[in-house]
Write a protein that holds these residues in place. Structure first.
Motif, PDB file in Angstrom:
ATOM      1  N   VAL A   3       0.838  -1.198   0.000  1.00 28.60           N
ATOM      2  CA  VAL A   3       0.000   0.000   0.000  1.00 28.60           C
ATOM      3  C   VAL A   3       0.872   1.247   0.000  1.00 28.60           C
ATOM      4  N   LEU A   4       2.013   1.207   0.720  1.00 36.34           N
ATOM      5  CA  LEU A   4       2.924   2.354   0.759  1.00 36.34           C
ATOM      6  C   LEU A   4       3.440   2.678  -0.632  1.00 36.34           C
ATOM      7  N   VAL A   5       3.881   1.654  -1.365  1.00 37.68           N
ATOM      8  CA  VAL A   5       4.399   1.876  -2.722  1.00 37.68           C
ATOM      9  C   VAL A   5       3.298   2.437  -3.618  1.00 37.68           C
ATOM     10  N   LEU A   6       2.083   1.916  -3.478  1.00 42.30           N
ATOM     11  CA  LEU A   6       0.958   2.413  -4.267  1.00 42.30           C
ATOM     12  C   LEU A   6       0.695   3.885  -3.991  1.00 42.30           C
ATOM     13  N   LEU A   7       0.618   4.260  -2.723  1.00 42.43           N
ATOM     14  CA  LEU A   7       0.333   5.652  -2.356  1.00 42.43           C
ATOM     15  C   LEU A   7       1.459   6.586  -2.790  1.00 42.43           C
ATOM     16  N   LEU A   8       2.694   6.146  -2.598  1.00 40.80           N
ATOM     17  CA  LEU A   8       3.834   6.982  -2.997  1.00 40.80           C
ATOM     18  C   LEU A   8       3.861   7.172  -4.514  1.00 40.80           C
ATOM     19  N   SER A   9       3.611   6.109  -5.260  1.00 40.79           N
ATOM     20  CA  SER A   9       3.666   6.186  -6.719  1.00 40.79           C
ATOM     21  C   SER A   9       2.556   7.071  -7.265  1.00 40.79           C
ATOM     22  N   VAL A  10       1.342   6.905  -6.747  1.00 37.87           N
ATOM     23  CA  VAL A  10       0.227   7.727  -7.214  1.00 37.87           C
ATOM     24  C   VAL A  10       0.425   9.185  -6.792  1.00 37.87           C
ATOM     25  N   GLY A  11       0.939   9.396  -5.576  1.00 43.32           N
ATOM     26  CA  GLY A  11       1.248  10.764  -5.145  1.00 43.32           C
ATOM     27  C   GLY A  11       2.296  11.410  -6.031  1.00 43.32           C
ATOM     28  N   ALA A  12       3.318  10.632  -6.408  1.00 43.30           N
ATOM     29  CA  ALA A  12       4.340  11.145  -7.324  1.00 43.30           C
ATOM     30  C   ALA A  12       3.729  11.473  -8.678  1.00 43.30           C
ATOM     31  N   VAL A  62      10.925  13.005  -5.688  1.00 46.82           N
ATOM     32  CA  VAL A  62      11.302  12.502  -4.353  1.00 46.82           C
ATOM     33  C   VAL A  62      10.376  11.364  -3.936  1.00 46.82           C
ATOM     34  N   LEU A  63       9.061  11.570  -4.117  1.00 52.68           N
ATOM     35  CA  LEU A  63       8.109  10.513  -3.782  1.00 52.68           C
ATOM     36  C   LEU A  63       8.363   9.268  -4.634  1.00 52.68           C
ATOM     37  N   GLY A  64       8.662   9.484  -5.909  1.00 50.65           N
ATOM     38  CA  GLY A  64       8.972   8.358  -6.789  1.00 50.65           C
ATOM     39  C   GLY A  64      10.231   7.630  -6.349  1.00 50.65           C
ATOM     40  N   ALA A  65      11.241   8.389  -5.901  1.00 55.24           N
ATOM     41  CA  ALA A  65      12.480   7.762  -5.434  1.00 55.24           C
ATOM     42  C   ALA A  65      12.232   6.905  -4.200  1.00 55.24           C
ATOM     43  N   ILE A  66      11.384   7.400  -3.286  1.00 56.19           N
ATOM     44  CA  ILE A  66      11.054   6.606  -2.098  1.00 56.19           C
ATOM     45  C   ILE A  66      10.291   5.350  -2.492  1.00 56.19           C
ATOM     46  N   ALA A  67       9.364   5.511  -3.459  1.00 55.47           N
ATOM     47  CA  ALA A  67       8.622   4.336  -3.940  1.00 55.47           C
ATOM     48  C   ALA A  67       9.563   3.313  -4.563  1.00 55.47           C
ATOM     49  N   LEU A  68      10.538   3.793  -5.343  1.00 56.01           N
ATOM     50  CA  LEU A  68      11.483   2.887  -5.986  1.00 56.01           C
ATOM     51  C   LEU A  68      12.360   2.176  -4.968  1.00 56.01           C
ATOM     52  N   SER A  69      12.644   2.827  -3.847  1.00 52.99           N
ATOM     53  CA  SER A  69      13.470   2.189  -2.818  1.00 52.99           C
ATOM     54  C   SER A  69      12.699   1.142  -2.032  1.00 52.99           C
ATOM     55  N   ASN A  70      11.370   1.166  -2.147  1.00 52.14           N
ATOM     56  CA  ASN A  70      10.534   0.211  -1.412  1.00 52.14           C
ATOM     57  C   ASN A  70       9.829  -0.800  -2.322  1.00 52.14           C
ATOM     58  N   LEU A  75       7.055  -2.333 -11.051  1.00 49.43           N
ATOM     59  CA  LEU A  75       5.769  -2.040 -10.420  1.00 49.43           C
ATOM     60  C   LEU A  75       5.510  -0.541 -10.376  1.00 49.43           C
ATOM     61  N   VAL A  76       6.537   0.234 -10.043  1.00 52.43           N
ATOM     62  CA  VAL A  76       6.381   1.672  -9.850  1.00 52.43           C
ATOM     63  C   VAL A  76       6.165   2.402 -11.172  1.00 52.43           C
ATOM     64  N   GLU A  77       6.894   2.003 -12.222  1.00 47.43           N
ATOM     65  CA  GLU A  77       6.840   2.726 -13.490  1.00 47.43           C
ATOM     66  C   GLU A  77       5.429   2.784 -14.094  1.00 47.43           C
TER      67      GLU A  77
END
Length: 295
Positions: A3-12, A62-70, A75-77
């Protein structure tokens, strides 16, 4: 999927989409003499609207970078590709154009494509490949293609140029995302020293600046609907290629999964094009009007 990766990616994606619209609104008034020149950034830095767009883009990165680290880049792209939805939302507020069949079709194809690719592929992380030849081969091919597209774009300034620049910038941003993930891993493993002694973080900066010049030049010379779809479609394709090629991402490879993954990527690309070509997207200023940047 976290869920964290989803929220970070959509926020980015939200920050990137809003930021792109604001940047294009300002860049469309820049002098054409600054095309593909760092001078373009020096002119635009005086425009508050452009600075606001850059600020949103930085937050998105920045949000995308955090998503990529998690999470896995594969998945993120695809989730980052939804930035076009948010760009369309802001553009509709400015142009007051109805969504219509084209808009709904684009939204359904983009959302369906992202869902199909993620569900069918089930991206999973793995150990990054240590073969430097494989890594540099993939990076070299992507960067070489971006250079080739930029060269042709310079020759066709106001025809196919913006589309070619959009694709080139998307390819650079895809590689940048891959190097961002590697930089995050180096920082997690060894802190600031490990980060500073690796070439990847400097590659992130160089690709970011180069991509920014390409994007702003595309925004300067044509409506957003010509460049942003190309950028948004190319970035996930390059990022996924890097993720699977040398970052250790794993996707399901049985016949059924590969079919749905291909259909998902095709849906993403077609959805992005339909949304990007929507009449709600800002048209920008006519070339003859771009004498000075309007502050």
């Amino acid at each position: 999927m976290s869920v964290l990766v989803l929220l970070l990616s959509v926020g980015a994606a939200c920050c990137l989409g809003f930021g792109f619209v604001l940047q294009q609104n300002a860049a469309s008034h820049a002098p054409l003499g600054d095309f593909l020149s760092p001078r373009l950034l020096l002119d635009l830095v005086r425009v508050p609207r452009w600075l606001g767009g850059i600020g949103l883009m930085i937050v998105g990165m920045v949000l995308g970078a955090i998503a990529l680290s998690n999470g896995e880049i594969s998945l993120v792209e695809p989730l980052l590709a939804t930035n076009l939805v948010f760009a369309l939302v802001l553009s509709r507020r400015q142009t007051r154009q109805p969504l219509g069949r084209q808009g709904w079709a684009g939204l359904l194809l983009l959302a369906g494509g992202v869902t199909a690719f993620i569900v069918a592929g089930q991206p999973q992380g793995g150990d990054a490949r240590t073969d430097p030849f494989r890594q540099w081969l993939i990076i070299g091919v992507v960067l070489g293609l971006a250079l080739l597209l930029t060269t042709y774009a310079k020759r066709s300034l106001l025809s196919a140029g913006p589309v070619l620049l959009g694709v080139a910038a998307g390819l650079l941003y895809g590689v940048q995302d891959a190097l961002t993930r590697v930089s995050g891993q180096r920082f997690s493993d060894g802190g600031w020293i490990a980060l500073a002694t690796g070439w990847q973080v400097y590659g992130v900066v160089a690709l970011g600046i180069t991509g920014l010049v390409l994007v702003q030049s595309a925004f300067e010379t044509a409506p957003l609907r010509m460049s942003l779809p190309a950028l948004t479609a190319a970035q996930p394709l390059a990022g996924i290629a890097c993720g699977v090629g040398f970052l250790g991402d794993r996707l399901r490879t049985d016949a059924g999964a590969l079919t749905w993954e291909a259909l998902g990527l095709a849906g993403i690309v077609v959805g992005v094009v339909l949304l990007g070509m929507h009449p709600a997207m800002p048209s920008g200023a006519a070339p003859k009007e771009r004498v000075r940047v309007q502050v």
